[in-house]
Design a protein around this motif. Sequence first.
Motif: not given
Length: 448
Positions: A139-154
Amino acid sequence: MENNKIAVGLDIGTTKIVAMIGRKNDYGKMEILGIGKSKSLGVHRGVVNNITQTIQSIQQAIQDAETSSGMKIEDVVVGIAGQHIRSLQHSDYITRGDSEVVIDEDDIDRLCNQVHKLVMLPGEEIIHVLPQDFKVDGQAEIKEPIGMYGGRLEANFHVVVGQVSSIRNIGRCVKSAGMELSGITLEPLASANAVLSQEEKEAGVALIDIGGGTTDLAIFKDGIIRHTAVIPFGGNVITEDIKEGCSIIEKQAELLKIKFGSAWPGENKDNEIVSIPGLRGREPKEITLKNLSKIIHARVVEIIEQVYLEIKNYGHEEQKKKLIAGIVLTGGGSQLRHLKQLVEYITGMDTRVGYPNEHLAGDSDSETTSPMYATAVGLVMNSLENKERSGNLQQAKTAHKEVDATVEASIGESESQTIIDDDETPKERKRFFDKWAEKFKEFLDNAE
């Protein structure tokens, strides 16, 4: 006065070295307590090439600042620029062990540390790793990933790279001048801090800092730094051209440029003439202002076109990357007459001259709000912010220890001691840069 309330910025430029002491006042604005400047000898195009002379110039500037403020300077934050700086875009990813756990700062730190391991050309070192935007599970164009769930962080990164030897030389000069180096900041980032407003950074803006030896560029969009570049030309090459073109000495050329120079040749009438005293018994020279501005114009156009090429490389022609706030000019070179009009004419972008009074207290003296001091003001601001951050961290830790003590006391000797683990202290996220500065300081100490 508490030490963490004061900060010192040292701008080691090609033409001048400025030491500035500042602190935050009660309204969160910055007050300048003292300023010292000296002629910079031994720096060429932003790079130290004569250590002994540079040390003397630094000591002179520091002494002036100490005299004008009545304080002793112990540690400084230094700006780094120069023709060896380059920047690149890089994207990287990490796979997380458990996608049901919230992404936190450690994940982002892990990702940034991975970028620090990039293999550079021999003799180069990464100065800044600046994350642009993130992707979580595609899922693209995320400004602030802290607090999200996910296996792959790019993430996409803007990586700024410089030469180890040049950086080390600056460190050596500061140390030999008898001070500690508390941090290093890229100069265009410092100038941007001092001159740009948050709205401009959001809308998209290019900051052009025209110094003596180099012209620095920093591009912001959506509040994030998107592109940086250092172009190895500045005001000095203009002076050099005037010197050659009019066969006069450098001092006269510099004065001519400042007093009569203009970037727009159509301004002057054909009969406007300046007479310059000849050397030792020679006839005085007569120079037409039209010729003078033609010489300046030719060189300035060249500098602006190089900068504009960098802005195009960033891709400002794309709708999404449009720089709505246009261009802001700062630095000593931005005081050239009619420069704003010329820049607008070449680039077709709105232009203004930036003064570093965005965050200064209202009663600051007019000299310090000159564009020449933009970098110094920005360095002091950066240093104050860093000190404030580490101060907050200390407070959080002390508060935390007190909590520990009360918890221990209330439980007494019972078996079930629930002592809060130290890792749970309200962690202020260290900027990657602070980490880099620490590593770099170790590196310098070992090099001694």
